[in-house]
Design an enzyme around this catalytic site. Sequence first.
Site, short mmCIF file in Angstrom:
data_model
loop_
_atom_site.label_atom_id
_atom_site.label_comp_id
_atom_site.label_asym_id
_atom_site.label_seq_id
_atom_site.Cartn_x
_atom_site.Cartn_y
_atom_site.Cartn_z
N HIS A 76 21.77 26.31 59.42
CA HIS A 76 21.88 26.74 58.02
C HIS A 76 20.73 26.18 57.18
CE1 HIS A 76 26.48 27.00 58.88
NE2 HIS A 76 25.79 27.92 59.53
N HIS A 232 26.94 35.97 57.19
CA HIS A 232 26.74 34.63 57.75
C HIS A 232 26.07 34.69 59.11
CE1 HIS A 232 27.13 30.35 58.05
NE2 HIS A 232 27.37 30.56 59.35
N ASP A 236 22.71 32.79 60.30
CA ASP A 236 22.57 32.01 61.54
C ASP A 236 21.37 32.51 62.36
OD1 ASP A 236 24.76 30.32 61.19
OD2 ASP A 236 26.12 31.58 62.36
N HIS A 259 24.42 32.09 68.71
CA HIS A 259 23.36 31.10 68.87
C HIS A 259 22.74 31.10 70.26
CE1 HIS A 259 24.04 29.60 64.93
NE2 HIS A 259 25.29 29.27 65.18
ZN ZN Z 1 26.54 29.35 60.83
#
Ligand code: ZN
Length: 302
Positions: A76, A232, A236, A259
């Site tokens: 973030h 969001h 990311d 991720h």
């Molecule tokens: Zn996040």
Amino acid sequence: MFQTTIAREARVEGVGLHTGVFGHLRLVPAPADVGIVFRRNDLDNFPIEAQGHNVARVSYATSLMKQGVLLSTTEHLLAAIYSCGIDNIYIDIDSIEIPILDGSAEPFMQMLQRAGVRRLRRRRRYLKVVQPLEVVEGDRRVGIYPSDEFRVRCYVDFTHPLVGQQEVEMVVSPETFRHLLARARTFCFERDIEPLREMGLIRGGSLENAIVLTEDGMMNGPLRFPDEFGRHKALDLIGDLALTGLPLLARVEAHKAGHSLHTQLVSRLLADPSLWTITTEETAYAAEHHSFAALSPAPAAD
Ligand SMILES: [Zn+2]
């Protein structure tokens, strides 16, 4: 276009989402060509560069590791720094995890606004993608493609009445990031809380730093955007793309990714120099859109 750093220091403190460890974070100006570098103040200022080769195990957050020194949940803060066009900065931290704060990048944007931006006398270098690259795992994928601007498209699909299919697409600039993505918070499903706790994760999680989705609603409304989840995920994605180490001239598309796929894309991209070139030539489009109106410029200095 010239490289930048911040004009003055800025601080924040708080608990890490996964470790629950309290930490003090300080942003510090850095000279040209340093890049984005974390420094563990609790370990003699041990430096960990925000670059693909330092990516550690990645599951629910992106962690960096260098010579056994770990730093968790970088995404973030990196999303805010990268989107604001800050090329060089030291991020001093005295714990193992970046504070989660409210679960979004908004508090980091406020820090960067307090810090201001300073232009350096060295030309900015861009990583310009010239050949496409895709990473696929089942029905999840992420791809990077040639483009004269930094553009992201992010698609999520969760079976939940508040989520479903959401898609976000935008050219990344300080203004678009601030208005479209920065306030979007991290989220989790109530049913995952116990399993995550048993894995030793989300020890710092609370209703103040994550949206918690129940079977058919949420525990801590209201949402900040109807499509806060898709936004969001795009946040990311940008935070993980910061690990390329240079501003991107590329289009990135993420489809139900996370991720792990994001960081695999970065690692594979950096490992194959035939896919990109380094240039100081800014395109007409990028020059027009990459203003720093979101941050107040200070006089040029080295
Ligand atoms: Zn996040």
